[in-house]
Design a protein around this motif. Sequence first.
Motif, PDB file in Angstrom:
ATOM      1  N   HIS A   1      38.260  24.345   4.594  1.00  0.00           N
ATOM      2  CA  HIS A   1      39.488  25.137   4.655  1.00  0.00           C
ATOM      3  C   HIS A   1      40.647  24.155   4.760  1.00  0.00           C
ATOM      4  N   ALA A   2      41.822  24.569   4.312  1.00  0.00           N
ATOM      5  CA  ALA A   2      43.002  23.714   4.412  1.00  0.00           C
ATOM      6  C   ALA A   2      43.385  23.454   5.865  1.00  0.00           C
ATOM      7  N   ASN A   3      43.025  24.372   6.757  1.00  0.00           N
ATOM      8  CA  ASN A   3      43.331  24.259   8.182  1.00  0.00           C
ATOM      9  C   ASN A   3      42.035  23.942   8.934  1.00  0.00           C
ATOM     10  N   ALA A   4      42.032  22.898   9.746  1.00  0.00           N
ATOM     11  CA  ALA A   4      40.822  22.470  10.453  1.00  0.00           C
ATOM     12  C   ALA A   4      40.267  23.568  11.367  1.00  0.00           C
ATOM     13  N   LEU A   5      41.128  24.268  12.085  1.00  0.00           N
ATOM     14  CA  LEU A   5      40.649  25.322  12.989  1.00  0.00           C
ATOM     15  C   LEU A   5      40.035  26.478  12.213  1.00  0.00           C
ATOM     16  N   GLU A   6      40.603  26.795  11.057  1.00  0.00           N
ATOM     17  CA  GLU A   6      40.039  27.851  10.219  1.00  0.00           C
ATOM     18  C   GLU A   6      38.685  27.430   9.641  1.00  0.00           C
ATOM     19  N   ALA A   7      38.544  26.157   9.312  1.00  0.00           N
ATOM     20  CA  ALA A   7      37.247  25.654   8.843  1.00  0.00           C
ATOM     21  C   ALA A   7      36.202  25.797   9.942  1.00  0.00           C
ATOM     22  N   MET A   8      36.578  25.471  11.173  1.00  0.00           N
ATOM     23  CA  MET A   8      35.649  25.622  12.298  1.00  0.00           C
ATOM     24  C   MET A   8      35.312  27.093  12.529  1.00  0.00           C
ATOM     25  N   ALA A   9      36.273  27.984  12.303  1.00  0.00           N
ATOM     26  CA  ALA A   9      36.018  29.422  12.451  1.00  0.00           C
ATOM     27  C   ALA A   9      35.034  29.906  11.384  1.00  0.00           C
ATOM     28  N   LEU A  10      35.149  29.381  10.146  1.00  0.00           N
ATOM     29  CA  LEU A  10      34.182  29.723   9.103  1.00  0.00           C
ATOM     30  C   LEU A  10      32.776  29.301   9.525  1.00  0.00           C
ATOM     31  N   ASP A  11      32.656  28.098  10.079  1.00  0.00           N
ATOM     32  CA  ASP A  11      31.358  27.631  10.553  1.00  0.00           C
ATOM     33  C   ASP A  11      30.802  28.564  11.624  1.00  0.00           C
ATOM     34  N   ARG A  12      31.645  29.028  12.514  1.00  0.00           N
ATOM     35  CA  ARG A  12      31.171  29.889  13.607  1.00  0.00           C
ATOM     36  C   ARG A  12      30.670  31.229  13.077  1.00  0.00           C
ATOM     37  N   VAL A  13      31.337  31.766  12.074  1.00  0.00           N
ATOM     38  CA  VAL A  13      30.877  33.015  11.462  1.00  0.00           C
ATOM     39  C   VAL A  13      29.493  32.802  10.846  1.00  0.00           C
TER      40      VAL A  13
ATOM     41  N   LYS B   1      22.914  35.854  -0.345  1.00  0.00           N
ATOM     42  CA  LYS B   1      23.115  37.303  -0.527  1.00  0.00           C
ATOM     43  C   LYS B   1      23.238  38.006   0.821  1.00  0.00           C
ATOM     44  N   GLN B   2      22.449  37.560   1.799  1.00  0.00           N
ATOM     45  CA  GLN B   2      22.536  38.148   3.138  1.00  0.00           C
ATOM     46  C   GLN B   2      23.886  37.840   3.776  1.00  0.00           C
ATOM     47  N   LEU B   3      24.374  36.612   3.628  1.00  0.00           N
ATOM     48  CA  LEU B   3      25.688  36.274   4.172  1.00  0.00           C
ATOM     49  C   LEU B   3      26.788  37.094   3.502  1.00  0.00           C
ATOM     50  N   ASP B   4      26.634  37.346   2.213  1.00  0.00           N
ATOM     51  CA  ASP B   4      27.581  38.213   1.502  1.00  0.00           C
ATOM     52  C   ASP B   4      27.609  39.593   2.156  1.00  0.00           C
TER      53      ASP B   4
ATOM     54  N   TYR C   1      27.286  30.492  11.667  1.00  0.00           N
ATOM     55  CA  TYR C   1      26.353  30.279  12.788  1.00  0.00           C
ATOM     56  C   TYR C   1      25.917  31.608  13.388  1.00  0.00           C
ATOM     57  N   ASP C   2      26.868  32.469  13.707  1.00  0.00           N
ATOM     58  CA  ASP C   2      26.538  33.762  14.317  1.00  0.00           C
ATOM     59  C   ASP C   2      25.652  34.603  13.406  1.00  0.00           C
TER      60      ASP C   2
END
Length: 144
Positions: A79-91, A11-14, A93-94
């Motif tokens: 994610h279908a794109n590896a770089l976009e998947a890594m960007a999701l992880d970074r969000v 819920k917090q991530l939402d 993480y932050d």
Amino acid sequence: MSQTIVDAIAKQLDALTAWTYSPTADMPSGAVPITVGGMPAKDPAGNGAAVCLTTYGSGPEPASKNGWEYPRMQVRVRHANALEAMALDRVAYDALQELSGDLPGSTWHLTDCYALQSDAQPLGRDDGSRWEYVRNYQLTAEAS
């Protein structure tokens, strides 16, 4: 405890991200879903994007004298794109590195949340050829 706290963190991530946590309703089209326990079967974002939270054992034992518990949480992204998947992880993480305090909708106070790895670990492609990455977190929580 684990399901309650991971539900509250979802819920917090939402609230903190552009992702959507909706455990009892259908996802709006184009939404990046946050799920608890397993990756969603549906793809509302249209690009395979999803974030999954799961708790697991092997953290330090609960402290019986002070009521603190130390679950570990895994955040898996795809994610279908590896770089976009890594960007999701970074969000994730932050957002999680800054998370602490009373968790709305639960009886838990999160004292600490930190990543156990400096980078997300690649899991490769899933059955739908989407890239998946995972990072694990140590939580410290007490009943509020």
